[in-house]
Design an enzyme around this catalytic site. Structure first.
Site, PDB file in Angstrom:
ATOM      1  N   ASN A 227       0.841  -1.198   0.000  1.00 58.24           N
ATOM      2  CA  ASN A 227       0.000   0.000   0.000  1.00 58.24           C
ATOM      3  C   ASN A 227       0.881   1.254   0.000  1.00 58.24           C
ATOM      4  O   ASN A 227       2.086   1.192  -0.201  1.00 58.24           O
ATOM      5  CB  ASN A 227      -0.937  -0.055   1.217  1.00 58.24           C
ATOM      6  CG  ASN A 227      -2.276   0.580   0.951  1.00 58.24           C
ATOM      7  OD1 ASN A 227      -2.346   1.693   0.448  1.00 58.24           O
ATOM      8  ND2 ASN A 227      -3.344  -0.129   1.292  1.00 58.24           N
TER       9      ASN A 227
ATOM     10  N   HIS B 124      23.557   1.589  13.182  1.00 59.63           N
ATOM     11  CA  HIS B 124      24.622   2.535  13.520  1.00 59.63           C
ATOM     12  C   HIS B 124      25.237   2.119  14.848  1.00 59.63           C
ATOM     13  O   HIS B 124      24.539   1.565  15.702  1.00 59.63           O
ATOM     14  CB  HIS B 124      24.072   3.959  13.649  1.00 59.63           C
ATOM     15  CG  HIS B 124      23.460   4.486  12.383  1.00 59.63           C
ATOM     16  ND1 HIS B 124      24.209   5.052  11.377  1.00 59.63           N
ATOM     17  CD2 HIS B 124      22.172   4.525  11.965  1.00 59.63           C
ATOM     18  CE1 HIS B 124      23.411   5.418  10.395  1.00 59.63           C
ATOM     19  NE2 HIS B 124      22.166   5.098  10.721  1.00 59.63           N
TER      20      HIS B 124
ATOM     21  N   GLY C  24      -0.679  -1.736   8.802  1.00 66.99           N
ATOM     22  CA  GLY C  24      -0.208  -0.362   8.647  1.00 66.99           C
ATOM     23  C   GLY C  24       0.772   0.077   9.717  1.00 66.99           C
ATOM     24  O   GLY C  24       0.698  -0.342  10.872  1.00 66.99           O
TER      25      GLY C  24
ATOM     26  N   ARG D  14      12.918  -8.554  16.620  1.00 66.82           N
ATOM     27  CA  ARG D  14      13.423  -9.933  16.723  1.00 66.82           C
ATOM     28  C   ARG D  14      12.618 -10.838  15.806  1.00 66.82           C
ATOM     29  O   ARG D  14      11.527 -10.468  15.371  1.00 66.82           O
ATOM     30  CB  ARG D  14      13.381 -10.419  18.163  1.00 66.82           C
ATOM     31  CG  ARG D  14      11.968 -10.564  18.698  1.00 66.82           C
ATOM     32  CD  ARG D  14      11.949 -10.877  20.164  1.00 66.82           C
ATOM     33  NE  ARG D  14      11.791  -9.620  20.873  1.00 66.82           N
ATOM     34  CZ  ARG D  14      11.679  -9.503  22.184  1.00 66.82           C
ATOM     35  NH1 ARG D  14      11.743 -10.561  22.930  1.00 66.82           N
ATOM     36  NH2 ARG D  14      11.504  -8.344  22.741  1.00 66.82           N
TER      37      ARG D  14
END
Length: 198
Positions: free
Chosen positions: A83, A113, A149, A173
């Site tokens: 979507n 990071h 969503g 996880r």
């Protein structure tokens, strides 16, 4: 070893390497072209997607807009549907199976990071270019998965075939196959069984 190979292996790499910059610019341009092409221009949109996505299964459909970082490191299986507002940051391979339903505002994020700012902050290379150090973890989404969503999938995650991830979840996880999972962080609620037949 080239920075691209270092990146794909999940090791610290320089994202401002010239080859990587070229690949990203191409993918960002193709994402823009896809997003500005009306959905009535089916053939043109399909041509753009085939150039953007590394492996694109038959009848896969991305509603758009999309924002894809490289694209060439992503595979999308047959009949998968996404979507509005799909984001894929594929600094490591992203594998999306067949018959996957992807709701609006889903983010699939392989980049990582360093936790320590001393290793994370931007710096100038010897040639004067401002860069930083990043690494990535691959993401695999099995066949027949439904991502509702506003789901965010973090690097290193595998979502097993047949699972459903509830709206707004942050998946940090692995999720086993045939699981209903939701939350932040996303947790398995229960298995999906014959009792869920409509």
């Amino acid at each position: 070893m080239k920075e691209k190979d270092i990146m794909l292996s999940g090791k610290l790499y320089d994202p401002n390497d010239s080859e990587l910059l070229e690949l990203r610019i191409k993918a960002h341009k193709l994402s823009y072209e896809y997003n500005t092409t009306p959905e009535t221009e089916v053939k043109k949109r399909q041509e753009i997607l085939k150039e953007l996505i590394g492996e694109l299964g038959e009848d896969a459909y991305l509603q758009g807009p999309v924002q894809i970082d490289y694209g060439c490191f992503t595979s999308i299986g047959e009949r998968t549907y996404a979507n509005f507002n799909l984001t894929i940051l594929d600094t490591c391979p992203v594998k999306i199976g067949k018959d996957v339903f992807i709701g609006p505002n889903v983010s699939i994020l392989t980049p990582m990071h360093p936790l320590r700012w001393q290793e994370r902050n931007a710096y100038h290379r010897e040639d004067g270019v401002l860069t930083d150090k990043e690494y990535g973890r691959p993401i695999t989404i099995g066949d027949n998965v439904w991502l509702a969503g506003n789901v965010t999938i973090c690097g290193g995650v595998t979502i097993g075939a047949g699972s459903v991830i509830g709206a707004g979840s942050v998946v940090t996880r692995d999720i086993p196959p045939d699981s209903l999972a939701a939350g932040n962080p996303c947790r398995v609620i229960r298995s999906i069984t014959e009792n869920d037949r409509m």
